[in-house]
Design an enzyme around this catalytic site. Sequence first.
Site, PDB file in Angstrom:
ATOM      1  N   LYS A 170       0.766  -1.253   0.031  1.00 59.21           N
ATOM      2  CA  LYS A 170       0.050  -0.029   0.087  1.00 59.21           C
ATOM      3  C   LYS A 170       0.905   1.244  -0.140  1.00 59.21           C
ATOM      4  CE  LYS A 170      -4.476   0.681   0.455  1.00 59.21           C
ATOM      5  NZ  LYS A 170      -5.487  -0.319  -0.501  1.00 59.21           N
ATOM      6  N   THR A 217      -3.543  -5.515   0.998  1.00 60.87           N
ATOM      7  CA  THR A 217      -2.908  -4.132   1.165  1.00 60.87           C
ATOM      8  C   THR A 217      -3.792  -3.488   1.947  1.00 60.87           C
ATOM      9  OG1 THR A 217      -4.139  -3.215  -0.693  1.00 60.87           O
ATOM     10  CG2 THR A 217      -1.879  -4.329  -0.982  1.00 60.87           C
ATOM     11  N   ASN A 235      21.822  21.753 -11.023  1.00 54.74           N
ATOM     12  CA  ASN A 235      22.548  23.025 -10.854  1.00 54.74           C
ATOM     13  C   ASN A 235      21.446  24.333 -11.411  1.00 54.74           C
ATOM     14  OD1 ASN A 235      24.357  25.308 -11.117  1.00 54.74           O
ATOM     15  ND2 ASN A 235      26.206  24.250 -11.719  1.00 54.74           N
ATOM     16  N   HIS A 241      20.804  27.226 -12.282  1.00 55.67           N
ATOM     17  CA  HIS A 241      21.529  28.312 -13.046  1.00 55.67           C
ATOM     18  C   HIS A 241      20.977  29.483 -12.680  1.00 55.67           C
ATOM     19  CE1 HIS A 241      23.836  25.252 -14.969  1.00 55.67           C
ATOM     20  NE2 HIS A 241      22.760  24.490 -15.674  1.00 55.67           N
TER      21      HIS A 241
END
Length: 306
Positions: free
Chosen positions: A15, A60, A253, A255
Site C-alpha cells: 500500500k 494491502t 545546478n 543556473h
Amino acid sequence: MTVPTTILGQNQYGKAENRVVKITRDGATHHIRDLNVSVSLSGDLDEVHYSGSNANVLPTDTTKNTVFAFAKEQGIESAEQFGLALARHFVDATEPIRTARIRVEEYAWERIATSEGEAPHSFVRRGQETRTAQVTYDGSTVEILSGLKGLTVLNSTDSEFWGYIKDKYTTLKEDYDRILATEVSAVWRHGWNGEDDASAPDWQSSYEGTKALMLGAFAETYSLSLQQTLYRMGSQVLEGRPELEEIRFSMPNKHHFKVDLEPFGIKNEAADGAVYIAADRPYGLIEATVLREGAEARIPLDLTNL
C-alpha cells in the site's frame, strides 16, 4: 510454432502513500508528526501470480490499517524507528512474507510565533526540505537509508567555473564570480544492521547532525565546480558521523545567468551588484556517491529520491 516459456521475476506489492498525522498532547502543548508511508512486501508469492491464489497474500488494506494502528499504539519517535517497527512486524508476523521495505517521507511543522510567544497548538509547515527514510528487513538483517530532498541552497559568491573543454558548440563564458545554487537530494546508509537494538543510532540527532554538516560544507567551500562542493559535503558528513557508511547526492545546478544589459548601455557586473535571471530548465544534474574508505557502495542510483 514454439510457445514461449515464461517465469516470474522479482515482484512486490503493498500500500503506497498512507498519509499519517499523529498528534501527541502534552497538556496544552501539542506535538505533530506528519508522515507519508509506503509499504512493499515480497516473499512466497508465486501462486498469486500464476493461479490467482491469495492464500499467501496479506491484503494491502491490512497493511494500511497496520500503519495507522502502529502510529496510535507505538507512537512515532522518528521516521526510521517507525519504519523499522513496521518492517519487522510484516516479516515476523506473516510467514509467507520474506522481506518488507518501508519508505517514509516526513513533513516538518513548526509552531507559529505570536506576540505572547510560540503558540502551543498552532503550526506552519516548515518549508526547507522533506525528510525521507527507507527501512528494509529480511527476517535477520536491517538496512536503513535516511535522507532528505528539496533542500534548496545558494551561495551568492565564492564560486567559479572555468578551464573546461571547449568545442565549436561551446557558448558558455568562463565565470570567476558566479552564483552557485542547487536543490539537494541525498540518501545516506547507516552501518547498523539491526542485530543489537541497544546500539541503534539516535535517529533524530543523526539526521540533524548530517544535515548540519552538509550545510556547513556547502557554505564553507570555495567552489570551482558543483562536483567539488558535492564531494566536500559528502566527506564532511562521513568524517563527522561515524554511524554512516556512504552518502549519495543528486544536485541539479540551479543556473543563475547574468542578464545582458549592454543593449541599454548598462554594465551588469557582479562586483557592482549584478542582476541575474534564474533559469529552471534545462539544468545541469550532478550525482555522485561518497564512501567511507573500505565500504561497499550499496545505495542504488535510482534511490536518491526515495
